[in-house]
Design an enzyme around this catalytic site. Structure first.
Site, PDB file in Angstrom:
ATOM      1  N   GLU A 195      58.330  45.254  39.447  1.00 52.08           N
ATOM      2  CA  GLU A 195      57.909  43.852  39.311  1.00 52.08           C
ATOM      3  C   GLU A 195      58.929  42.916  39.963  1.00 52.08           C
ATOM      4  O   GLU A 195      58.572  41.856  40.470  1.00 52.08           O
ATOM      5  CB  GLU A 195      57.709  43.479  37.830  1.00 52.08           C
ATOM      6  CG  GLU A 195      56.660  44.301  37.085  1.00 52.08           C
ATOM      7  CD  GLU A 195      55.206  43.879  37.361  1.00 52.08           C
ATOM      8  OE1 GLU A 195      54.968  43.034  38.248  1.00 52.08           O
ATOM      9  OE2 GLU A 195      54.316  44.427  36.688  1.00 52.08           O
ATOM     10  N   ARG A 202      48.649  30.739  40.585  1.00 50.30           N
ATOM     11  CA  ARG A 202      49.246  31.764  39.722  1.00 50.30           C
ATOM     12  C   ARG A 202      48.762  33.162  40.084  1.00 50.30           C
ATOM     13  O   ARG A 202      49.415  34.151  39.767  1.00 50.30           O
ATOM     14  CB  ARG A 202      48.947  31.449  38.250  1.00 50.30           C
ATOM     15  CG  ARG A 202      49.670  32.400  37.301  1.00 50.30           C
ATOM     16  CD  ARG A 202      49.639  31.944  35.867  1.00 50.30           C
ATOM     17  NE  ARG A 202      50.259  32.948  35.005  1.00 50.30           N
ATOM     18  CZ  ARG A 202      50.525  32.784  33.728  1.00 50.30           C
ATOM     19  NH1 ARG A 202      50.245  31.647  33.150  1.00 50.30           N
ATOM     20  NH2 ARG A 202      51.086  33.738  33.030  1.00 50.30           N
ATOM     21  N   HIS A 221      48.705  44.167  42.489  1.00 52.38           N
ATOM     22  CA  HIS A 221      48.155  44.631  41.218  1.00 52.38           C
ATOM     23  C   HIS A 221      46.748  45.199  41.294  1.00 52.38           C
ATOM     24  O   HIS A 221      46.394  46.048  40.483  1.00 52.38           O
ATOM     25  CB  HIS A 221      48.239  43.514  40.163  1.00 52.38           C
ATOM     26  CG  HIS A 221      49.578  43.460  39.500  1.00 52.38           C
ATOM     27  ND1 HIS A 221      50.726  43.168  40.190  1.00 52.38           N
ATOM     28  CD2 HIS A 221      49.959  43.704  38.217  1.00 52.38           C
ATOM     29  CE1 HIS A 221      51.748  43.212  39.349  1.00 52.38           C
ATOM     30  NE2 HIS A 221      51.317  43.536  38.154  1.00 52.38           N
TER      31      HIS A 221
HETATM   32  N1  NAD Z   1      51.623  39.052  29.610  1.00 54.18           N
HETATM   33  C1  NAD Z   1      51.951  39.228  30.853  1.00 54.18           C
HETATM   34  O1  NAD Z   1      52.025  38.289  31.650  1.00 54.18           O
HETATM   35  C2  NAD Z   1      52.246  40.621  31.310  1.00 54.18           C
HETATM   36  C3  NAD Z   1      52.837  40.831  32.563  1.00 54.18           C
HETATM   37  C4  NAD Z   1      53.168  42.129  32.930  1.00 54.18           C
HETATM   38  C5  NAD Z   1      52.918  43.193  32.068  1.00 54.18           C
HETATM   39  N2  NAD Z   1      52.338  42.956  30.859  1.00 54.18           N
HETATM   40  C6  NAD Z   1      52.083  44.046  29.912  1.00 54.18           C
HETATM   41  O2  NAD Z   1      53.334  44.622  29.560  1.00 54.18           O
HETATM   42  C7  NAD Z   1      53.123  45.967  29.129  1.00 54.18           C
HETATM   43  C8  NAD Z   1      54.207  46.836  29.719  1.00 54.18           C
HETATM   44  O3  NAD Z   1      55.449  46.389  29.234  1.00 54.18           O
HETATM   45  P1  NAD Z   1      56.727  47.346  29.204  1.00 54.18           P
HETATM   46  O4  NAD Z   1      56.844  48.013  30.507  1.00 54.18           O
HETATM   47  O5  NAD Z   1      57.848  46.545  28.694  1.00 54.18           O
HETATM   48  O6  NAD Z   1      56.261  48.493  28.217  1.00 54.18           O
HETATM   49  P2  NAD Z   1      56.595  48.825  26.674  1.00 54.18           P
HETATM   50  O7  NAD Z   1      56.580  47.640  25.847  1.00 54.18           O
HETATM   51  O8  NAD Z   1      55.676  49.933  26.325  1.00 54.18           O
HETATM   52  O9  NAD Z   1      58.089  49.400  26.744  1.00 54.18           O
HETATM   53  C9  NAD Z   1      58.352  50.568  27.481  1.00 54.18           C
HETATM   54  C10 NAD Z   1      59.103  51.605  26.640  1.00 54.18           C
HETATM   55  O10 NAD Z   1      60.465  51.203  26.508  1.00 54.18           O
HETATM   56  C11 NAD Z   1      60.845  51.231  25.133  1.00 54.18           C
HETATM   57  N3  NAD Z   1      61.884  50.218  24.983  1.00 54.18           N
HETATM   58  C12 NAD Z   1      61.731  48.872  24.966  1.00 54.18           C
HETATM   59  N4  NAD Z   1      62.910  48.261  24.973  1.00 54.18           N
HETATM   60  C13 NAD Z   1      63.851  49.217  24.983  1.00 54.18           C
HETATM   61  C14 NAD Z   1      65.271  49.193  25.018  1.00 54.18           C
HETATM   62  N5  NAD Z   1      65.964  48.053  25.101  1.00 54.18           N
HETATM   63  N6  NAD Z   1      65.934  50.384  25.005  1.00 54.18           N
HETATM   64  C15 NAD Z   1      65.235  51.562  24.990  1.00 54.18           C
HETATM   65  N7  NAD Z   1      63.886  51.633  24.975  1.00 54.18           N
HETATM   66  C16 NAD Z   1      63.210  50.474  24.975  1.00 54.18           C
HETATM   67  C17 NAD Z   1      59.579  50.993  24.382  1.00 54.18           C
HETATM   68  O11 NAD Z   1      59.658  51.475  23.069  1.00 54.18           O
HETATM   69  C18 NAD Z   1      58.565  51.762  25.230  1.00 54.18           C
HETATM   70  O12 NAD Z   1      58.598  53.119  24.887  1.00 54.18           O
HETATM   71  C19 NAD Z   1      51.737  46.343  29.579  1.00 54.18           C
HETATM   72  O13 NAD Z   1      50.904  46.405  28.446  1.00 54.18           O
HETATM   73  C20 NAD Z   1      51.301  45.196  30.473  1.00 54.18           C
HETATM   74  O14 NAD Z   1      49.923  44.940  30.421  1.00 54.18           O
HETATM   75  C21 NAD Z   1      52.020  41.693  30.478  1.00 54.18           C
HETATM   76 ZN    ZN Z   2      52.496  43.907  36.442  1.00 52.23          ZN
END
Ligand code: NAD
Ligand code: ZN
Length: 372
Positions: A192, A247, A254
């Site tokens: 990202e 935006r 994606h």
């Molecule tokens: N709202 C938005 O604008 C937006 C933008 C991009 C992505 N998203 C969403 O975000 C999600 C993906 O987020 P993600 O990649 O953070 O995934 P996630 O929240 O599943 O975290 C990834 C993994 O890392 C672990 N983890 C988190 N923090 C940690 C830390 N500090 N130390 C060790 N482990 C840790 C979590 O338990 C999980 O297993 C998707 O559902 C996606 O759709 C939303």
């Molecule tokens: Zn994304």
């Protein structure tokens, strides 16, 4: 880089409404989570949504709340995308009731994008909206999902299909938390970052300078890059909080990424790695469609991806996704309007077009070339 940077996001209502929608701050740096107690002091009750991994690694940091006299209710969900469901949303809302939260209470989303999206939506719905403080713990959540107010859960028919816009009241991006992140999750966040840098322009050049330290998680390189990504995202969100136009450029790569993830099977290719490949495909598509003005850009971005430890081409995902399945998934993408999928394509670094139509034949040719 100094220990702490603050970026203001001017999004949503001009005046604060009841749920606290107003310009808000994103505070970035190692240790900013210590400001949590102060930030929640005004709430009648503080409800923390987190996941089991974050609770195990960093649960002790919630001490900042207890120290400020606001013993929180804490709910830890199972880690991963599987928790972004209507069922988990309902359980979270029920837990808010059980914890005695009212209209004056607030929710802290302490975790990655999954916790942020689920917690943000719960906060948007509870009593028609209570404040949500985003405390992102993954690189992806710090540079992307915690800022901008998009919240959602997944439905059987697809990801993020039920959600709401709910801007956070504050974002505390404590880059010190990233030390415990797994290598693959860290690199997914860099996917990202790569996307944001291409949209930004100057950040792409800066990444080329500090790719080494960034890939090694050098703390000052990481904090600098998180701040730069947040600044870029904040500027775009302020321009277009509800994604009516500009935006959409944040969706660069994606349409391809979602198709790759879908074709590979849920959870097989981490989202951020799919985004890195998607950015490469968007560049190739821009070239093919005659949109690209900066001839050397695809090679430049590929080289940067490699030095960040990211896959740069479809072929590098090791056949995880069949081409036919990718093309079919792309045709179904919710961003396609009236048949042909619409694409966000780069013209140059810092200059991205959205809503570009690509003919299906052109798309098929492109995928075949990039997979080989
Ligand atoms: N709202 C938005 O604008 C937006 C933008 C991009 C992505 N998203 C969403 O975000 C999600 C993906 O987020 P993600 O990649 O953070 O995934 P996630 O929240 O599943 O975290 C990834 C993994 O890392 C672990 N983890 C988190 N923090 C940690 C830390 N500090 N130390 C060790 N482990 C840790 C979590 O338990 C999980 O297993 C998707 O559902 C996606 O759709 C939303
Ligand atoms: Zn994304």
């Amino acid at each position: 880089v100094s220990a702490r940077e603050v970026v203001r996001v001017e999004a949503g209502a001009q005046r604060a409404d009841r749920a606290g929608h107003a310009p808000y701050e994103v505070r970035i740096g190692s240790g900013v989570l210590d400001e949590l107690g102060e930030a929640c002091r005004a709430w009648t009750r503080t409800f923390v949504l987190t996941d089991e991994n974050v609770a195990r690694w960093h649960g002790s940091r919630l001490q900042a709340l207890r120290a400020a006299g606001a013993a929180p209710a804490v709910r830890a969900i199972a880690p991963g995308e599987g928790s972004k469901t209507l069922t988990e949303l309902e359980r979270t809302l029920d837990a808010l009731v059980e914890a005695g939260c009212d209209r004056g209470s607030g929710l802290v989303a302490f975790g990655g994008g999954v916790v942020g999206d689920l917690g943000g939506l719960a906060a948007a719905l509870y009593h028609r909206g209570i404040p949500c403080l985003q405390a992102p713990t993954t690189l992806l959540a710090m540079v992307d999902s915690s800022v901008g107010g998009k919240t959602a859960v997944d439905l059987k028919g697809g990801r993020n299909l039920a959600g709401a816009f709910h801007q956070p009241c504050l974002v505390l991006a404590d880059t010190g938390l990233l030390a415990t992140l797994s290598d693959v999750e860290y690199r997914a966040g860099l996917g990202e970052v790569l996307k944001t840098a291409l949209i930004d322009g100057p950040l792409l050049g800066r990444l080329e300078e500090i790719a080494g330290p960034l890939a090694r998680r050098d703390t000052s390189a990481t904090a600098e890059v998180v701040a730069a990504c947040v600044r870029r995202k904040a500027a775009i969100v302020a321009l277009d909080p509800h994604e009516a136009g500009p935006r959409r450029q944040l969706n660069l790569g994606h349409t391809f990424a979602h198709a790759i993830e879908h074709a590979a099977g849920a959870g097989r290719v981490p989202h951020g790695l799919a985004v890195a490949v998607g950015v490469g495909l968007a560049l190739a598509a821009a070239e093919r469609a005659g949109v690209l003005r900066e001839a050397g850009l695809p090679a430049r971005v590929r080289a940067l991806a490699r030095s960040l430890g990211l896959p740069a081409r479809l072929a590098e995902l090791g056949g995880a996704a069949a081409l036919g399945a990718i093309a079919a998934a792309m045709a179904r993408d919710k961003k396609s309007s009236r048949g042909a999928p619409r694409f966000v394509l780069p013209r140059a670094a810092g200059d991205v077009a959205w809503d570009v139509e690509l003919a299906p034949a052109e798309l098929a040719g492109l995928l075949e070339r990039e997979a080989g």
